[in-house]
Design an enzyme around this catalytic site. Structure first.
Site, PDB file in Angstrom:
ATOM      1  N   THR A   1      -5.875   1.844   9.168  1.00  0.00           N
ATOM      2  CA  THR A   1      -5.062   2.850   9.876  1.00  0.00           C
ATOM      3  C   THR A   1      -5.930   3.693  10.815  1.00  0.00           C
ATOM      4  OG1 THR A   1      -3.744   2.961   7.873  1.00  0.00           O
ATOM      5  CG2 THR A   1      -3.253   4.590   9.546  1.00  0.00           C
TER       6      THR A   1
ATOM      7  N   ILE B   1      -0.448  -1.716   7.457  1.00  0.00           N
ATOM      8  CA  ILE B   1      -1.473  -1.550   8.494  1.00  0.00           C
ATOM      9  C   ILE B   1      -2.786  -1.356   7.765  1.00  0.00           C
ATOM     10  CG2 ILE B   1      -2.453  -0.158  10.338  1.00  0.00           C
ATOM     11  CD1 ILE B   1       0.160   0.547  11.331  1.00  0.00           C
ATOM     12  N   ASP B   2      -3.609  -2.377   7.812  1.00  0.00           N
ATOM     13  CA  ASP B   2      -4.946  -2.237   7.252  1.00  0.00           C
ATOM     14  C   ASP B   2      -5.829  -1.690   8.367  1.00  0.00           C
ATOM     15  OD1 ASP B   2      -7.089  -2.526   5.487  1.00  0.00           O
ATOM     16  OD2 ASP B   2      -7.567  -4.504   6.298  1.00  0.00           O
TER      17      ASP B   2
ATOM     18  N   ASP C   1      -0.664  -5.125   3.017  1.00  0.00           N
ATOM     19  CA  ASP C   1      -1.167  -3.917   3.668  1.00  0.00           C
ATOM     20  C   ASP C   1      -0.448  -3.851   5.015  1.00  0.00           C
ATOM     21  OD1 ASP C   1      -2.460  -1.718   4.607  1.00  0.00           O
ATOM     22  OD2 ASP C   1      -4.412  -2.301   3.830  1.00  0.00           O
TER      23      ASP C   1
ATOM     24  N   SER D   1     -10.702  -2.837   9.443  1.00  0.00           N
ATOM     25  CA  SER D   1      -9.671  -3.713   8.874  1.00  0.00           C
ATOM     26  C   SER D   1     -10.175  -5.101   8.509  1.00  0.00           C
ATOM     27  CB  SER D   1      -8.473  -3.839   9.817  1.00  0.00           C
ATOM     28  OG  SER D   1      -8.678  -4.835  10.802  1.00  0.00           O
TER      29      SER D   1
ATOM     30  N   HIS E   1     -16.980   3.586   3.930  1.00  0.00           N
ATOM     31  CA  HIS E   1     -16.352   2.426   3.287  1.00  0.00           C
ATOM     32  C   HIS E   1     -17.382   1.362   2.900  1.00  0.00           C
ATOM     33  CE1 HIS E   1     -12.179   3.377   5.249  1.00  0.00           C
ATOM     34  NE2 HIS E   1     -12.569   4.287   4.382  1.00  0.00           N
TER      35      HIS E   1
ATOM     36  N   GLU F   1       0.811  -1.228   0.000  1.00  0.00           N
ATOM     37  CA  GLU F   1       0.000   0.000   0.000  1.00  0.00           C
ATOM     38  C   GLU F   1       0.841   1.273   0.000  1.00  0.00           C
ATOM     39  OE1 GLU F   1      -2.883   0.664   3.167  1.00  0.00           O
ATOM     40  OE2 GLU F   1      -3.764   2.238   1.934  1.00  0.00           O
TER      41      GLU F   1
HETATM   42  P1  AMP Z   1     -12.096  -0.817   6.767  1.00  0.00           P
HETATM   43  O1  AMP Z   1     -11.183  -0.770   7.934  1.00  0.00           O
HETATM   44  O2  AMP Z   1     -12.642  -2.170   6.476  1.00  0.00           O
HETATM   45  O3  AMP Z   1     -13.156   0.234   6.810  1.00  0.00           O
HETATM   46  O4  AMP Z   1     -11.235  -0.554   5.485  1.00  0.00           O
HETATM   47  C1  AMP Z   1     -10.081   0.207   5.443  1.00  0.00           C
HETATM   48  C2  AMP Z   1      -9.706   0.329   3.993  1.00  0.00           C
HETATM   49  O5  AMP Z   1     -10.752   0.966   3.277  1.00  0.00           O
HETATM   50  C3  AMP Z   1      -8.512   1.184   3.738  1.00  0.00           C
HETATM   51  O6  AMP Z   1      -7.372   0.386   3.713  1.00  0.00           O
HETATM   52  C4  AMP Z   1      -8.791   1.823   2.375  1.00  0.00           C
HETATM   53  O7  AMP Z   1      -7.962   1.246   1.385  1.00  0.00           O
HETATM   54  C5  AMP Z   1     -10.213   1.412   2.063  1.00  0.00           C
HETATM   55  N1  AMP Z   1     -11.075   2.472   1.532  1.00  0.00           N
HETATM   56  C6  AMP Z   1     -10.817   3.793   1.400  1.00  0.00           C
HETATM   57  N2  AMP Z   1     -11.881   4.423   0.830  1.00  0.00           N
HETATM   58  C7  AMP Z   1     -12.821   3.489   0.590  1.00  0.00           C
HETATM   59  C8  AMP Z   1     -14.130   3.525   0.012  1.00  0.00           C
HETATM   60  N3  AMP Z   1     -14.673   4.639  -0.421  1.00  0.00           N
HETATM   61  N4  AMP Z   1     -14.825   2.354  -0.079  1.00  0.00           N
HETATM   62  C9  AMP Z   1     -14.285   1.198   0.385  1.00  0.00           C
HETATM   63  N5  AMP Z   1     -13.040   1.115   0.942  1.00  0.00           N
HETATM   64  C10 AMP Z   1     -12.324   2.244   1.046  1.00  0.00           C
HETATM   65 MG    MG Z   2      -6.083  -1.213   3.976  1.00  0.00          MG
END
Ligand code: AMP
Ligand code: MG
Length: 323
Positions: free
Chosen positions: A126, A123-124, A121, A235, A211, A68
């Site tokens: 963040t 840190i997924d 990734d 994440s 997201h 990433e």
């Molecule tokens: P989460 O923790 O599951 O909400 O996902 C985190 C990840 O969401 C990050 O690593 C980003 O790459 C990704 N992300 C950023 N913007 C978006 C979006 N609009 N829709 C879906 N995923 C996203």
């Molecule tokens: Mg990520």
């Protein structure tokens, strides 16, 4: 069996990276954030984790890595506390490097999708990391578009008994999924929940409302007889939750405010194999397999649906009717 070396090296380095991340989270009041162009916070820990993992994988296997982060912003921070801090955490992890070396290690992660490559990734989640919530270090090996080895380190996720903090999920294609405490070498196999006990069914979704489409996600869950409120987690810890039966469904439907957002491979590769090898199913919202063979974005897929397998067709049918 196959992939023993890849599995063991991936476990070793994901653990080191997870420790580095935990150390940053423990010691820093301000985790040293920079604003990336997409405004997501990137921290000393993201850079440290990617540097550590990329250097190890390049020296051990030499495969391309699609990660990433990149070091463009960090190179501009030469002479600042930020770069010195990344170097300091790497030193604590046993890796001494000049500022140029550290940036070069991070940039090993700028590889392209190939016949055989790793995706990372560092840190997924963040945002979860910064909020003291869930996050994951996610690493997967892909060959000919097929997921082969996955390691998902979730330092803030308790192992099932709730006593020990830090969970490592490990999967190898054809060999099942194992869950172990982050700091122990022995684990147990995990499988998805196919008990069919609908009253206990739950679904997971992101904490970040941007997201996903939480309104539609709630509708789809209800349509497949899930009536408890969602578990919201940052994440790929969400994939771990499905793999070990805490939830039967993870929905990530395109957010109405995000245009045509193409998901990134490092946000899904490790988690997907962890769920598939635990007996679950992962597709996009149209029931199509995720495409890990083409590019760093899942351009041909829309949304992501992760389930225990048994309810998958019902979920896709519900999406056809309601989305
Ligand atoms: P989460 O923790 O599951 O909400 O996902 C985190 C990840 O969401 C990050 O690593 C980003 O790459 C990704 N992300 C950023 N913007 C978006 C979006 N609009 N829709 C879906 N995923 C996203
Ligand atoms: Mg990520």
């Amino acid at each position: 069996m196959g992939y023993e070396r890849e599995r063991s090296e991936a476990i070793t380095v994901a653990r080191l990276a997870a420790r580095l991340c935990q150390s940053v989270r423990k010691h820093m009041v301000d985790p040293g954030t920079l604003e990336k162009s997409d405004r997501s916070p990137v921290t000393v820990a993201d850079f440290g984790s990617q540097a550590l993992i990329c250097r190890h994988l390049i020296e051990t296997f030499g495969d391309p890595i699609v990660g990433e982060e990149d070091a463009t912003d960090l190179r501009k921070a030469e002479g600042t506390d930020l770069l010195a801090s990344v170097q300091g955490y790497l030193r604590d992890a046993g890796l001494e490097g000049t500022s140029k070396e550290v940036c070069d290690w991070i940039d090993h992660g700028n590889g392209q999708v190939a016949d055989r490559y790793w995706t990372l990734d560092p840190i997924d989640g963040t945002k979860g990391f910064l909020r003291n919530d869930q996050y994951a270090v996610a690493l997967a090996l892909i060959e000919e578009g097929d997921l082969k080895v996955a390691v998902l380190a979730c330092p803030a996720l308790p192992v099932n008994d709730g006593v020990c903090l830090g969970t490592l999920m490990v999967a190898v294609r054809g060999q099942g999924t194992e869950m172990m405490p982050l700091e122990a070498d022995t684990g147990e196999s995990v499988v998805v929940d196919t008990s069919g006990n609908e009253a206990s069914h739950r679904f997971v979704e992101s904490v970040e409302s941007g997201h996903g489409n939480q309104t539609l996600q709630a509708k789809i869950a209800t349509a497949v007889d899930i009536h408890s409120p969602s578990l919201r987690m940052d994440s790929q810890a969400k994939y771990a939750a499905v793999a070990r039966g805490d939830a039967v469904l993870y929905l990530r439907l395109p957010s109405p405010g995000s245009g045509r957002y193409a998901e990134k491979i490092w946000d899904h590769a490790a988690g997907a194999l962890v769920v598939e090898e635990a007996g679950g199913t992962v597709t996009d919202m149209h029931g199509e397999p995720l495409d890990f063979a083409s590019s760093e974005r899942l351009h041909s897929n829309e949304g992501v649906v992760v389930s225990n397998g048994t309810i998958h067709n019902n979920v896709i049918d519900a999406l056809k009717r309601l989305a």
